[in-house]
Every structure is written in structure tokens, then in C-alpha cells.
Design a protein around this motif. Structure first.
Motif, PDB file in Angstrom:
ATOM      1  N   ARG A 169       0.834  -1.205   0.000  1.00  0.00           N
ATOM      2  CA  ARG A 169       0.000   0.000   0.000  1.00  0.00           C
ATOM      3  C   ARG A 169       0.869   1.257   0.000  1.00  0.00           C
ATOM      4  NH1 ARG A 169      -3.560  -0.862   4.858  1.00  0.00           N
ATOM      5  NH2 ARG A 169      -3.632  -3.090   4.653  1.00  0.00           N
ATOM      6  N   ILE A 170       1.917   1.247   0.774  1.00  0.00           N
ATOM      7  CA  ILE A 170       2.819   2.404   0.805  1.00  0.00           C
ATOM      8  C   ILE A 170       3.464   2.602  -0.559  1.00  0.00           C
ATOM      9  CG2 ILE A 170       5.019   3.238   1.745  1.00  0.00           C
ATOM     10  CD1 ILE A 170       4.179   2.082   4.430  1.00  0.00           C
ATOM     11  N   GLN A 171       3.898   1.513  -1.186  1.00  0.00           N
ATOM     12  CA  GLN A 171       4.503   1.618  -2.514  1.00  0.00           C
ATOM     13  C   GLN A 171       3.506   2.161  -3.529  1.00  0.00           C
ATOM     14  OE1 GLN A 171       5.991  -2.327  -3.239  1.00  0.00           O
ATOM     15  NE2 GLN A 171       7.908  -1.962  -2.136  1.00  0.00           N
ATOM     16  N   GLU A 172       2.256   1.697  -3.463  1.00  0.00           N
ATOM     17  CA  GLU A 172       1.224   2.195  -4.372  1.00  0.00           C
ATOM     18  C   GLU A 172       0.986   3.688  -4.160  1.00  0.00           C
ATOM     19  OE1 GLU A 172      -2.190  -0.271  -3.695  1.00  0.00           O
ATOM     20  OE2 GLU A 172      -1.255  -2.039  -4.600  1.00  0.00           O
ATOM     21  N   LYS A 173       0.933   4.101  -2.906  1.00  0.00           N
ATOM     22  CA  LYS A 173       0.741   5.516  -2.596  1.00  0.00           C
ATOM     23  C   LYS A 173       1.916   6.339  -3.120  1.00  0.00           C
ATOM     24  CE  LYS A 173      -2.986   5.403   0.101  1.00  0.00           C
ATOM     25  NZ  LYS A 173      -4.216   6.008  -0.199  1.00  0.00           N
ATOM     26  N   GLU A 174       3.132   5.810  -2.970  1.00  0.00           N
ATOM     27  CA  GLU A 174       4.311   6.517  -3.473  1.00  0.00           C
ATOM     28  C   GLU A 174       4.265   6.630  -4.991  1.00  0.00           C
ATOM     29  OE1 GLU A 174       7.558   4.266  -1.846  1.00  0.00           O
ATOM     30  OE2 GLU A 174       7.505   5.361   0.067  1.00  0.00           O
ATOM     31  N   LYS A 175       3.828   5.566  -5.676  1.00  0.00           N
ATOM     32  CA  LYS A 175       3.715   5.604  -7.135  1.00  0.00           C
ATOM     33  C   LYS A 175       2.672   6.642  -7.551  1.00  0.00           C
ATOM     34  CE  LYS A 175       5.120   0.868  -8.174  1.00  0.00           C
ATOM     35  NZ  LYS A 175       4.695  -0.435  -8.683  1.00  0.00           N
TER      36      LYS A 175
END
Length: 183
Positions: free
Chosen positions: A147-153
Motif C-alpha cells: 500500500r505504501i509503494q502504491e501511494k508513493e507511485k
């Protein structure tokens, strides 16, 4: 042996006890000394040789199992086991004889193997539960990380769009000719 001892109070030598517990004689001696230092009484004959009753072997088995845990020191394991004993072993006299035979019977050995198998099964079940808990925690951590990676993307994409829009506006203002240069 004393005449008042029943079959449950068969005393075994250190060698027999070490064999039953699956440890070296020197390890048994160390554990016995620590137990005695903590106030637990282990019987000795007139030569100072230790003799172990079934209850002593059970205490030692519990200590060995607890000491295997990386969070539990040997002293802590001994204190834990001694605190669970109903009445501390404070006998009036030591034994004067070690076991009549240097060997234990097959039935006794099988009984101890069964006890060890039960303890191993309980330990296995506890470890399985801990592993399941760790796997569950790891899965939750991986979901959170995704989820954090998706938010960063998404944040990177938004920043790129803002930069592109700013660049387009700059390019558009540079392409516009002032009103007096139209002719």
C-alpha cells in the motif's frame, strides 16, 4: 533401598538419568548443582553420588525444555520450574544406595520416551502457533508495504503530471507572441 519405598520411588544413577534425558553426565551434574544451589534437594548416597527419583527427572526435563527457548536462561528456567513445584523437595535423609541395577527396565525407558514425546509434541504445537502468528504478521506487513509503494507511485505520478502541466504552461507562454508582433 529403603523398605518403605514403593515402585514409584525407584532411584536411578546419574548415568541412567543422563541417558533418559538425552544429555551428557557433565550437563546433568551442572543442572543438579544449579538446582541444589536454588534450594532443590537431590539425594546423595554416603559416597556423595547423586540419585534421581522420577520427580527429579521430570523437573530436569522441564528445565531442559525451558532452557531451549532463546529468551530463557538456564537460571530462569530453574527458577520457573521450582516455582511451579507444589512442595519443594526437602527430604530428611539422603539415600544410602543407588539403584540396585545399573540399568532401567524397558518399560521404564518406554515411559520416559513417551513423556519426552509428549513434551516434544507440546513444544511443536507451541512453535507451530508462533510460526502461524509470525506468518500472519509478515503478510500484514507485506500488505502495508505494498500500500505504501502504491501511494508513493500515485504521488510520483501526480508530481510528474504537475511538472508536465507546468512545462506545458511555460511552453505555451513562450509560444504566445505579444499582440504587437502579430503583424
Amino acid at each position: 533401598m529403603a523398605n518403605d519405598m514403593n515402585e514409584e520411588q525407584i532411584i536411578m544413577s546419574a548415568k541412567q538419568t543422563a541417558m533418559i534425558l538425552g544429555i551428557q553426565n557433565s550437563t546433568l551434574r551442572k543442572y543438579s548443582q544449579l538446582l541444589e544451589k536454588s534450594g532443590y534437594h537431590i539425594h546423595k548416597n554416603e559416597h556423595g553420588h547423586r540419585g534421581f527419583f522420577n520427580k527429579d527427572i521430570i523437573v530436569l526435563q522441564k528445565i531442559i525444555e525451558l532452557a531451549k527457548s532463546p529468551d530463557t536462561s538456564l537460571d530462569s528456567a530453574i527458577n520457573i520450574v521450582l516455582s511451579t513445584i507444589d512442595t519443594p523437595d526437602k527430604s530428611d535423609s539422603d539415600t544410602t544406595e543407588i539403584a540396585e541395577s545399573p540399568y532401567i527396565t524397558k518399560a521404564e525407558f518406554e515411559e520416559y520416551q513417551l513423556t519426552q514425546a509428549e513434551m516434544q509434541k507440546a513444544l511443536y504445537e507451541k512453535q507451530s502457533a508462533l510460526i502461524k502468528d509470525l506468518v500472519s504478521r509478515l503478510e500484514r506487513q507485506e500488505k502495508f508495504s505494498r500500500r505504501i509503494q502504491e501511494k508513493e507511485k500515485e504521488q510520483d505520478l501526480i508530481e510528474k503530471q504537475i511538472e508536465e502541466q507546468a512545462e506545458n504552461e511555460v511552453a505555451a507562454t513562450q509560444q504566445k507572441k505579444p499582440w504587437f508582433k502579430f503583424w
